[in-house]
Design a protein around this motif. Structure first.
Motif, PDB file in Angstrom:
ATOM      1  N   ASP A   1       0.833  -1.199   0.000  1.00  0.00           N
ATOM      2  CA  ASP A   1       0.000   0.000   0.000  1.00  0.00           C
ATOM      3  C   ASP A   1       0.871   1.254   0.000  1.00  0.00           C
ATOM      4  N   VAL A   2       0.470   2.233  -0.793  1.00  0.00           N
ATOM      5  CA  VAL A   2       1.134   3.528  -0.821  1.00  0.00           C
ATOM      6  C   VAL A   2       0.412   4.450   0.155  1.00  0.00           C
ATOM      7  N   PRO A   3       1.124   5.108   1.083  1.00  0.00           N
ATOM      8  CA  PRO A   3       0.440   6.036   1.992  1.00  0.00           C
ATOM      9  C   PRO A   3      -0.071   7.247   1.231  1.00  0.00           C
ATOM     10  N   SER A   4      -1.210   7.782   1.653  1.00  0.00           N
ATOM     11  CA  SER A   4      -1.792   8.939   0.981  1.00  0.00           C
ATOM     12  C   SER A   4      -1.283  10.255   1.553  1.00  0.00           C
ATOM     13  N   ARG A   5      -0.472  10.190   2.597  1.00  0.00           N
ATOM     14  CA  ARG A   5       0.116  11.385   3.206  1.00  0.00           C
ATOM     15  C   ARG A   5       1.555  11.075   3.588  1.00  0.00           C
ATOM     16  N   LEU A   6       2.285  12.077   4.021  1.00  0.00           N
ATOM     17  CA  LEU A   6       3.688  11.852   4.373  1.00  0.00           C
ATOM     18  C   LEU A   6       3.787  10.786   5.451  1.00  0.00           C
ATOM     19  N   PRO A   7       4.619   9.777   5.248  1.00  0.00           N
ATOM     20  CA  PRO A   7       4.666   8.641   6.171  1.00  0.00           C
ATOM     21  C   PRO A   7       5.108   9.047   7.576  1.00  0.00           C
ATOM     22  N   LYS A   8       4.481   8.408   8.551  1.00  0.00           N
ATOM     23  CA  LYS A   8       4.898   8.598   9.941  1.00  0.00           C
ATOM     24  C   LYS A   8       5.772   7.416  10.354  1.00  0.00           C
ATOM     25  N   ALA A   9       6.217   7.459  11.591  1.00  0.00           N
ATOM     26  CA  ALA A   9       7.197   6.471  12.055  1.00  0.00           C
ATOM     27  C   ALA A   9       6.685   5.041  11.933  1.00  0.00           C
ATOM     28  N   ASP A  10       5.384   4.813  12.196  1.00  0.00           N
ATOM     29  CA  ASP A  10       4.880   3.445  12.167  1.00  0.00           C
ATOM     30  C   ASP A  10       4.936   2.845  10.764  1.00  0.00           C
ATOM     31  N   PHE A  11       4.800   3.697   9.725  1.00  0.00           N
ATOM     32  CA  PHE A  11       4.912   3.182   8.358  1.00  0.00           C
ATOM     33  C   PHE A  11       6.315   2.631   8.120  1.00  0.00           C
ATOM     34  N   TRP A  12       7.331   3.391   8.530  1.00  0.00           N
ATOM     35  CA  TRP A  12       8.708   2.951   8.282  1.00  0.00           C
ATOM     36  C   TRP A  12       9.045   1.743   9.152  1.00  0.00           C
ATOM     37  N   GLN A  13       8.461   1.662  10.345  1.00  0.00           N
ATOM     38  CA  GLN A  13       8.738   0.511  11.205  1.00  0.00           C
ATOM     39  C   GLN A  13       8.146  -0.759  10.609  1.00  0.00           C
ATOM     40  N   GLN A  14       6.942  -0.662  10.026  1.00  0.00           N
ATOM     41  CA  GLN A  14       6.336  -1.834   9.392  1.00  0.00           C
ATOM     42  C   GLN A  14       7.019  -2.159   8.077  1.00  0.00           C
ATOM     43  N   GLN A  15       7.397  -1.103   7.350  1.00  0.00           N
ATOM     44  CA  GLN A  15       8.061  -1.241   6.047  1.00  0.00           C
ATOM     45  C   GLN A  15       7.370  -2.313   5.206  1.00  0.00           C
ATOM     46  N   GLY A  16       6.052  -2.119   5.022  1.00  0.00           N
ATOM     47  CA  GLY A  16       5.287  -3.099   4.259  1.00  0.00           C
ATOM     48  C   GLY A  16       5.246  -2.807   2.775  1.00  0.00           C
ATOM     49  N   PHE A  17       6.202  -2.040   2.286  1.00  0.00           N
ATOM     50  CA  PHE A  17       6.193  -1.646   0.883  1.00  0.00           C
ATOM     51  C   PHE A  17       7.496  -2.086   0.236  1.00  0.00           C
ATOM     52  N   ASP A  18       7.365  -2.814  -0.865  1.00  0.00           N
ATOM     53  CA  ASP A  18       8.575  -3.269  -1.561  1.00  0.00           C
ATOM     54  C   ASP A  18       8.202  -3.588  -3.005  1.00  0.00           C
ATOM     55  N   PHE A  19       8.972  -3.078  -3.955  1.00  0.00           N
ATOM     56  CA  PHE A  19       8.699  -3.417  -5.352  1.00  0.00           C
ATOM     57  C   PHE A  19      10.012  -3.707  -6.068  1.00  0.00           C
ATOM     58  N   PRO A  20      10.005  -4.678  -6.957  1.00  0.00           N
ATOM     59  CA  PRO A  20      11.206  -4.956  -7.747  1.00  0.00           C
ATOM     60  C   PRO A  20      11.265  -4.036  -8.958  1.00  0.00           C
ATOM     61  N   GLY A  21      12.431  -3.947  -9.580  1.00  0.00           N
ATOM     62  CA  GLY A  21      12.536  -3.273 -10.860  1.00  0.00           C
ATOM     63  C   GLY A  21      12.062  -4.225 -11.963  1.00  0.00           C
ATOM     64  N   PHE A  22      11.400  -3.688 -12.980  1.00  0.00           N
ATOM     65  CA  PHE A  22      10.862  -4.521 -14.058  1.00  0.00           C
ATOM     66  C   PHE A  22      11.483  -4.157 -15.400  1.00  0.00           C
ATOM     67  N   ARG A  23      11.542  -5.153 -16.270  1.00  0.00           N
ATOM     68  CA  ARG A  23      11.883  -4.894 -17.661  1.00  0.00           C
ATOM     69  C   ARG A  23      10.681  -4.246 -18.355  1.00  0.00           C
ATOM     70  N   PRO A  24      10.922  -3.465 -19.403  1.00  0.00           N
ATOM     71  CA  PRO A  24       9.769  -2.972 -20.177  1.00  0.00           C
ATOM     72  C   PRO A  24       9.054  -4.130 -20.855  1.00  0.00           C
ATOM     73  N   MET A  25       7.752  -3.962 -21.045  1.00  0.00           N
ATOM     74  CA  MET A  25       6.968  -4.985 -21.722  1.00  0.00           C
ATOM     75  C   MET A  25       7.298  -5.004 -23.212  1.00  0.00           C
ATOM     76  N   HIS A  26       7.218  -6.186 -23.799  1.00  0.00           N
ATOM     77  CA  HIS A  26       7.370  -6.291 -25.254  1.00  0.00           C
ATOM     78  C   HIS A  26       6.136  -5.676 -25.920  1.00  0.00           C
ATOM     79  N   THR A  27       6.372  -4.775 -26.884  1.00  0.00           N
ATOM     80  CA  THR A  27       5.280  -4.095 -27.575  1.00  0.00           C
ATOM     81  C   THR A  27       5.318  -4.443 -29.050  1.00  0.00           C
TER      82      THR A  27
END
Length: 462
Positions: free
Chosen positions: A413-439
């Motif tokens: 989940d992306v926070p809708s406001r500037l993150p507070k301390a509990d967001f960083w403590q949970q650190q429930g956000f992680d995404f890998p880098g992706f290759r571009p899709m074949h078009t």
């Protein structure tokens, strides 16, 4: 390089008729400037054929006929590498276009049918669009124009958080032993400047954004030049007046002289030649990358962007300003890589972007400069999917990581406001880098590029 007089007069006439726009695509390193410009050129070139630009009225109504590349105004500047970028995207497997390592330009001529007819309205009209690409590292230097060496050194000291200090620990230990009033030692200065540059490179690799001087990261033709052999002095106990009274051979005076030379002979010409004549601007921000990197880097990005946006001229345009002193009269801010989160998070991504840039946005709206915030993916790298787990349907993304692994993920989940301390403590956000899709088609798949194009130039295509 100065243009021939005939070309300057032609450009002046087009600007007077409001038939020429110079677009600033602004973003720090890895914000996606090269991908955005590649997609922008691609969408406009195929607007009358295949491109999906439903949110751009001129394209949706069939009035936008397409775009052609023209010879750029400055023949001393390389052309933006659109063709190599497209070749990379069509490779097997697809690759992202190479990141920018120098200045480049591209001029497009757009042809369209005006929405209204009349005896003074041509059947086919045109708009000239000048695009400019540059390394994001060099952009970081524009705020240096607001400093002298003393204030810059103090600012750098204030911005040293715990993690950032750790990346400069050896350099800081050595610099803290220096006497500003002592005689400058050229060999020592060169060694410490190199250590400082290495610290900046480590900080960039670790996800920090506010890194000055930018040419230390990407020196270009200045590689090895004495102008890059300086660094801030983070612990200045004496007053500025006392330090500036020191002899020219002192450490402080030597570093201050090199800072001034860098500021006046490297940064100021770059700003004068390329950044003072823009009409429209889009600021690209990798919000997700900063979220992924943690709280100190997130605040670092916010500070870098706040400083950066004070370096541009904003305001309403008139005939005289169009011709002789252009100002940015319309601005878009865009959270890039929107395809790295599921569509249900795009609204939060825009809200977070607006919170991140709250102060400069207040100033712009007070000045009555139209601003639009949006999220986009200039070149799509994932597909939105739904997965069923224990009878419950949830959003997910399907894509291929940079390492070549096909994955189905929910980044968080992306926070809708500037993150507070509990967001960083949970650190429930992680995404890998992706290759571009074949078009398979000629046009590139995207998310909301049409909305960005409409906001930036749609009013000129009526």
């Amino acid at each position: 390089m100065r243009q021939p007089l005939s070309r300057e007069l032609s450009n002046l006439l087009e600007r007077g008729r409001d038939r020429q726009l110079r677009l600033a695509v602004t973003g720090l390193s890895q914000a996606g400037k090269t991908a955005f410009l590649t997609s922008l050129v691609n969408q406009l070139r195929h607007a009358g054929v295949e491109a999906r630009l439903d949110l751009l009225p001129a394209a949706r109504e069939g009035r936008l006929l397409g775009a052609q590349r023209l010879n750029q105004p400055d023949l001393g500047v390389p052309r933006f590498p659109y063709d190599p970028g497209m070749a990379a995207l069509r490779d097997s497997p697809p690759r992202w276009p190479e990141p920018t390592r120098g200045i480049s330009e591209l001029r497009l001529q757009l042809r369209y049918r005006p929405a209204r007819s009349g005896w003074l309205t041509p059947e086919i009209a045109h708009l000239t669009l000048d695009l400019f690409d540059y390394p994001g590292e060099w952009l970081l230097d524009l705020p240096l124009l607001q400093h002298d060496f003393y204030s810059w050194s103090q600012a750098q000291a204030l911005h040293q958080g715990e993690q950032r200090r750790g990346l400069f620990s050896e350099w800081l230990a050595a610099v803290e032993q220096l006497d500003p009033a002592g005689e400058a030692d050229e060999a020592q200065l060169a060694a410490l400047a190199d250590d400082y540059a290495q610290g900046l490179r480590r900080a960039k690799q670790a996800g920090f954004s506010d890194l000055q001087p930018g040419r230390f990261l990407l020196p270009g033709e200045l590689e090895g030049a004495p102008v890059l052999q300086f660094f801030p002095l983070p612990q200045l106990d004496a007053s500025q007046e006392a330090l500036e009274a020191l002899p020219a051979s002192s450490l402080y005076a030597t570093l201050a002289a090199r800072f001034r030379y860098y500021q006046q002979q490297v940064v100021k010409p770059f700003y004068r030649d390329h950044f003072r004549r823009f009409d429209r601007q889009i600021v690209l921000v990798d919000v997700l990358g900063a979220l992924n990197a943690g709280p100190e880097r997130f605040e670092d990005l916010s500070r870098a962007l706040r400083q950066l946006m004070h370096s541009f001229d904003y305001g309403k345009r008139s005939l005289l300003t169009r011709m002789f002193a252009p100002k940015i009269d319309r601005l878009a801010i865009a959270a890039t890589k929107a395809d790295h989160v599921t569509p249900d998070q795009h609204g939060h991504l825009v809200q977070l972007l607006e919170a991140l840039l709250a102060e400069p946005l207040k100033d712009l709206r007070f000045a009555n400069v139209p601003v639009k915030a949006l999220s986009l993916a200039a070149i799509r790298a994932t597909e939105a999917r739904e997965v069923t787990h224990e009878g419950k349907r949830s959003p997910a993304l399907r894509g291929t990581t940079l390492e070549g692994e096909e994955v189905l993920v929910y980044p968080g989940d992306v926070p809708s406001r500037l993150p507070k301390a509990d967001f960083w403590q949970q650190q429930g956000f992680d995404f890998p880098g992706f290759r571009p899709m074949h078009t398979p088609s000629e046009d590139l798949d995207h998310i909301r590029m049409d909305a960005a194009i409409d906001w930036l130039i749609g009013d000129k295509l009526t």
